[in-house]
Motif scaffolding. Structure first.
Motif, PDB file in Angstrom:
ATOM      1  N   LEU A  72       0.860  -1.182   0.000  1.00 15.52           N
ATOM      2  CA  LEU A  72       0.000   0.000   0.000  1.00 15.52           C
ATOM      3  C   LEU A  72       0.900   1.237   0.000  1.00 15.52           C
ATOM      4  O   LEU A  72       1.827   1.343   0.818  1.00 15.52           O
ATOM      5  N   ASN A  73       0.621   2.159  -0.913  1.00 16.50           N
ATOM      6  CA  ASN A  73       1.411   3.385  -1.011  1.00 16.50           C
ATOM      7  C   ASN A  73       0.477   4.598  -0.999  1.00 16.50           C
ATOM      8  O   ASN A  73      -0.276   4.806  -1.947  1.00 16.50           O
ATOM      9  N   PRO A  74       0.517   5.402   0.068  1.00 17.56           N
ATOM     10  CA  PRO A  74      -0.380   6.560   0.149  1.00 17.56           C
ATOM     11  C   PRO A  74       0.003   7.698  -0.795  1.00 17.56           C
ATOM     12  O   PRO A  74      -0.809   8.590  -1.043  1.00 17.56           O
ATOM     13  N   TYR A  75       1.246   7.686  -1.309  1.00 16.03           N
ATOM     14  CA  TYR A  75       1.723   8.780  -2.149  1.00 16.03           C
ATOM     15  C   TYR A  75       2.361   8.248  -3.431  1.00 16.03           C
ATOM     16  O   TYR A  75       2.882   7.136  -3.469  1.00 16.03           O
ATOM     17  N   ARG A  76       2.321   9.094  -4.457  1.00 20.71           N
ATOM     18  CA  ARG A  76       3.081   8.838  -5.680  1.00 20.71           C
ATOM     19  C   ARG A  76       4.095   9.966  -5.834  1.00 20.71           C
ATOM     20  O   ARG A  76       3.760  11.138  -5.682  1.00 20.71           O
ATOM     21  N   GLY A  77       5.325   9.586  -6.164  1.00 20.90           N
ATOM     22  CA  GLY A  77       6.409  10.552  -6.115  1.00 20.90           C
ATOM     23  C   GLY A  77       6.937  10.618  -4.697  1.00 20.90           C
ATOM     24  O   GLY A  77       6.247  10.224  -3.743  1.00 20.90           O
ATOM     25  N   CYS A  78       8.182  11.096  -4.531  1.00 19.55           N
ATOM     26  CA  CYS A  78       8.754  11.139  -3.179  1.00 19.55           C
ATOM     27  C   CYS A  78       9.741  12.295  -3.062  1.00 19.55           C
ATOM     28  O   CYS A  78      10.713  12.381  -3.810  1.00 19.55           O
ATOM     29  N   GLU A  79       9.470  13.170  -2.103  1.00 20.62           N
ATOM     30  CA  GLU A  79      10.285  14.359  -1.922  1.00 20.62           C
ATOM     31  C   GLU A  79      11.666  14.054  -1.346  1.00 20.62           C
ATOM     32  O   GLU A  79      12.553  14.908  -1.393  1.00 20.62           O
ATOM     33  N   HIS A  80      11.887  12.862  -0.829  1.00 23.96           N
ATOM     34  CA  HIS A  80      13.217  12.525  -0.334  1.00 23.96           C
ATOM     35  C   HIS A  80      14.264  12.656  -1.434  1.00 23.96           C
ATOM     36  O   HIS A  80      15.416  12.953  -1.173  1.00 23.96           O
ATOM     37  N   GLY A  81      13.865  12.406  -2.678  1.00 21.77           N
ATOM     38  CA  GLY A  81      14.756  12.658  -3.809  1.00 21.77           C
ATOM     39  C   GLY A  81      15.917  11.696  -3.955  1.00 21.77           C
ATOM     40  O   GLY A  81      16.935  12.050  -4.568  1.00 21.77           O
ATOM     41  N   CYS A  82      15.796  10.482  -3.449  1.00 22.27           N
ATOM     42  CA  CYS A  82      16.889   9.514  -3.574  1.00 22.27           C
ATOM     43  C   CYS A  82      17.160   9.245  -5.060  1.00 22.27           C
ATOM     44  O   CYS A  82      16.259   8.839  -5.783  1.00 22.27           O
ATOM     45  N   ILE A  83      18.375   9.469  -5.495  1.00 20.97           N
ATOM     46  CA  ILE A  83      18.684   9.377  -6.917  1.00 20.97           C
ATOM     47  C   ILE A  83      18.546   7.955  -7.437  1.00 20.97           C
ATOM     48  O   ILE A  83      18.233   7.736  -8.609  1.00 20.97           O
ATOM     49  N   TYR A  84      18.701   6.972  -6.583  1.00 22.35           N
ATOM     50  CA  TYR A  84      18.673   5.566  -6.995  1.00 22.35           C
ATOM     51  C   TYR A  84      17.280   4.950  -6.944  1.00 22.35           C
ATOM     52  O   TYR A  84      17.118   3.761  -7.226  1.00 22.35           O
ATOM     53  N   CYS A  85      16.262   5.728  -6.593  1.00 24.47           N
ATOM     54  CA  CYS A  85      14.938   5.155  -6.326  1.00 24.47           C
ATOM     55  C   CYS A  85      14.368   4.416  -7.538  1.00 24.47           C
ATOM     56  O   CYS A  85      14.197   4.996  -8.614  1.00 24.47           O
ATOM     57  N   PHE A  86      14.033   3.148  -7.336  1.00 24.68           N
ATOM     58  CA  PHE A  86      13.503   2.324  -8.422  1.00 24.68           C
ATOM     59  C   PHE A  86      12.104   2.751  -8.845  1.00 24.68           C
ATOM     60  O   PHE A  86      11.607   2.340  -9.891  1.00 24.68           O
ATOM     61  N   ALA A  87      11.436   3.588  -8.028  1.00 23.96           N
ATOM     62  CA  ALA A  87      10.076   4.031  -8.346  1.00 23.96           C
ATOM     63  C   ALA A  87      10.052   5.241  -9.276  1.00 23.96           C
ATOM     64  O   ALA A  87       8.995   5.617  -9.782  1.00 23.96           O
ATOM     65  N   ARG A  88      11.183   5.856  -9.520  1.00 20.91           N
ATOM     66  CA  ARG A  88      11.210   7.045 -10.372  1.00 20.91           C
ATOM     67  C   ARG A  88      10.510   6.829 -11.721  1.00 20.91           C
ATOM     68  O   ARG A  88       9.745   7.688 -12.178  1.00 20.91           O
ATOM     69  N   PRO A  89      10.749   5.708 -12.405  1.00 23.64           N
ATOM     70  CA  PRO A  89      10.121   5.530 -13.725  1.00 23.64           C
ATOM     71  C   PRO A  89       8.595   5.528 -13.707  1.00 23.64           C
ATOM     72  O   PRO A  89       7.978   5.697 -14.761  1.00 23.64           O
ATOM     73  N   THR A  90       7.971   5.347 -12.541  1.00 17.80           N
ATOM     74  CA  THR A  90       6.507   5.331 -12.502  1.00 17.80           C
ATOM     75  C   THR A  90       5.915   6.697 -12.825  1.00 17.80           C
ATOM     76  O   THR A  90       4.764   6.788 -13.234  1.00 17.80           O
ATOM     77  N   HIS A  91       6.684   7.768 -12.662  1.00 19.29           N
ATOM     78  CA  HIS A  91       6.161   9.095 -13.001  1.00 19.29           C
ATOM     79  C   HIS A  91       5.995   9.245 -14.514  1.00 19.29           C
ATOM     80  O   HIS A  91       5.256  10.138 -14.958  1.00 19.29           O
ATOM     81  N   SER A  92       6.666   8.408 -15.281  1.00 19.01           N
ATOM     82  CA  SER A  92       6.508   8.464 -16.735  1.00 19.01           C
ATOM     83  C   SER A  92       5.082   8.132 -17.141  1.00 19.01           C
ATOM     84  O   SER A  92       4.583   8.631 -18.160  1.00 19.01           O
ATOM     85  N   TYR A  93       4.411   7.282 -16.358  1.00 23.01           N
ATOM     86  CA  TYR A  93       3.028   6.924 -16.668  1.00 23.01           C
ATOM     87  C   TYR A  93       2.087   8.113 -16.511  1.00 23.01           C
ATOM     88  O   TYR A  93       0.974   8.105 -17.040  1.00 23.01           O
TER      89      TYR A  93
END
Length: 374
Positions: A72-93
């Motif tokens: 369960l994820n309450p948010y999309r995107g993350c302000e922590h800004g970790c450069i390695y985050c595997f979730a980054r590509p989900t913003h392309s959708y």
């Protein structure tokens, strides 16, 4: 080679560009034609949080690499800004960039607690430990005002439903009252991600997450409250965070952690070019060496998504990391299961007594078969 002027690092941000998503039709490239004035600096990226209505909130997976099947994820995107985050590509959708957009344009699923109630109330629902905040951090800065994660935890506590959380934020201490009560019934566990002990590296690698020393204090605070804490040493980046491996494990053991696990750097989709840019901006002298080692663990590629290999890598260097981690955790007694999801008790689950009706906007979104972003 230093990055071009358009790719200078910004204070408080991980990405150094707003790289286009892979679904964009037109490609735009920054080009220095010599007219740019050196004293001009790009305006800082401000964080925008947009309300989003979701029609479902529980995601399921059948990956053999993950210790949970429901998240369960309450948010999309993350302000922590970790450069390695595997979730980054989900913003392309969303038609947005996995770069700066991912860490500055956040979507809050404002009806998440109500939708969760409805899903738990279904006669067909079978309880299984829920992983909370594994895609993007459930305790990122906007959670202080939104309190979506806390409201989700209140629903899970009411239903005596097991939950495991993973975070880099000390904000989790706010919810100790809920988590300690659930942990006493073996229904809650926490994993804290600790990538490095070097605060200078952490400020560029994961700029808006809690400092390493603060995360160690959080481990101690949660442990003292009776909440089992595991530590995720992730990702291990050769020649950047990898030299810290044993010292991290020693520090988390002293702080009270009961177990530890790790992953090596993963660079799926747009994460690869974003990470290359980050290396050139912050570690240009070792960028080539870092990527050579990453590719040695990935069969000569930036990334290999094969199950069984994607988390730990393969080859001599991956095996060396595995052995170092195994020896250190056994020496320190960090081989316990900690917050592993299959150890939690789902037998006490009770369906929610109060189930809110579907709101007008949420109903329209559900009928349309897609989420209403605005």
């Amino acid at each position: 080679m230093l990055p071009p002027p358009s790719l200078k690092a910004q204070k408080g941000r991980g990405a150094v560009s707003n790289l286009q998503g892979r679904f964009e039709v037109n490609v735009r490239e920054a080009y220095d034609d010599g007219w740019e004035r050196e004293e001009e600096e790009a305006a800082p990226w401000k964080t925008q949080v947009t309300d989003e209505l979701c029609k479902s909130i529980l995601s399921r997976n059948a990956s053999p690499d993950l210790p949970f099947s429901v998240s369960l994820n309450p948010y999309r995107g993350c302000e922590h800004g970790c450069i390695y985050c595997f979730a980054r590509p989900t913003h392309s959708y969303l038609g947005l960039s996995p770069g700066m957009d991912f860490e500055s344009k956040i979507f809050a699923k404002v009806n998440a607690p109500e939708v969760l109630r409805r899903e738990l109330a279904k006669a067909s629902y079978e309880p299984s430990s829920i992983a909370l905040g594994v895609n993007t951090d459930a305790y990122q800065p906007c959670e202080r005002e939104r309190k979506l994660t806390r409201r989700v935890l209140e629903v899970l506590q009411e239903c005596q439903h097991p939950v495991g959380l993973i975070t880099k934020s000390s904000l989790i201490e706010r919810d100790i009252d809920i988590l300690s009560a659930m942990a006493a019934r073996e229904q809650a566990g926490v994993a804290i991600t600790l990538t490095t002990l070097d605060p200078a590296i952490a400020r560029t690698l994961e700029p808006r997450a809690a400092a390493p020393a603060r995360r160690l204090r959080t481990i101690r605070t949660l442990t003292d409250a009776g909440i089992p804490v595991a530590v995720s040493v992730a990702p291990i980046i050769p020649f950047v965070t990898e030299p810290d491996l044993e010292r991290i494990l020693e520090a988390v053991k002293e702080a009270g952690a009961v177990s530890a696990h790790y992953t090596v750097l993963r660079l799926p989709w747009e994460v690869a070019p974003l990470f290359h840019q980050w290396l050139q901006a912050h570690f240009p002298e070792r960028a080539h060496r870092v990527m050579n080692r990453v590719r040695e663990m990935r069969g000569g590629k930036d990334y290999d998504s094969t199950f069984g290999a994607r988390m730990k890598g393969e080859g001599v260097w991956a095996e060396l990391i595995r052995q170092r981690f195994k020896i250190a955790t056994e020496r320190l007694g960090l081989t316990g299961r900690g917050s592993r999801f299959h150890n939690m008790d789902a037998s006490q689950f009770t369906r929610p007594l109060v189930v809110p009706p579907l709101g007008a906007r949420a109903k329209a979104a559900a009928d349309a078969g897609q989420m209403d972003l605005f």
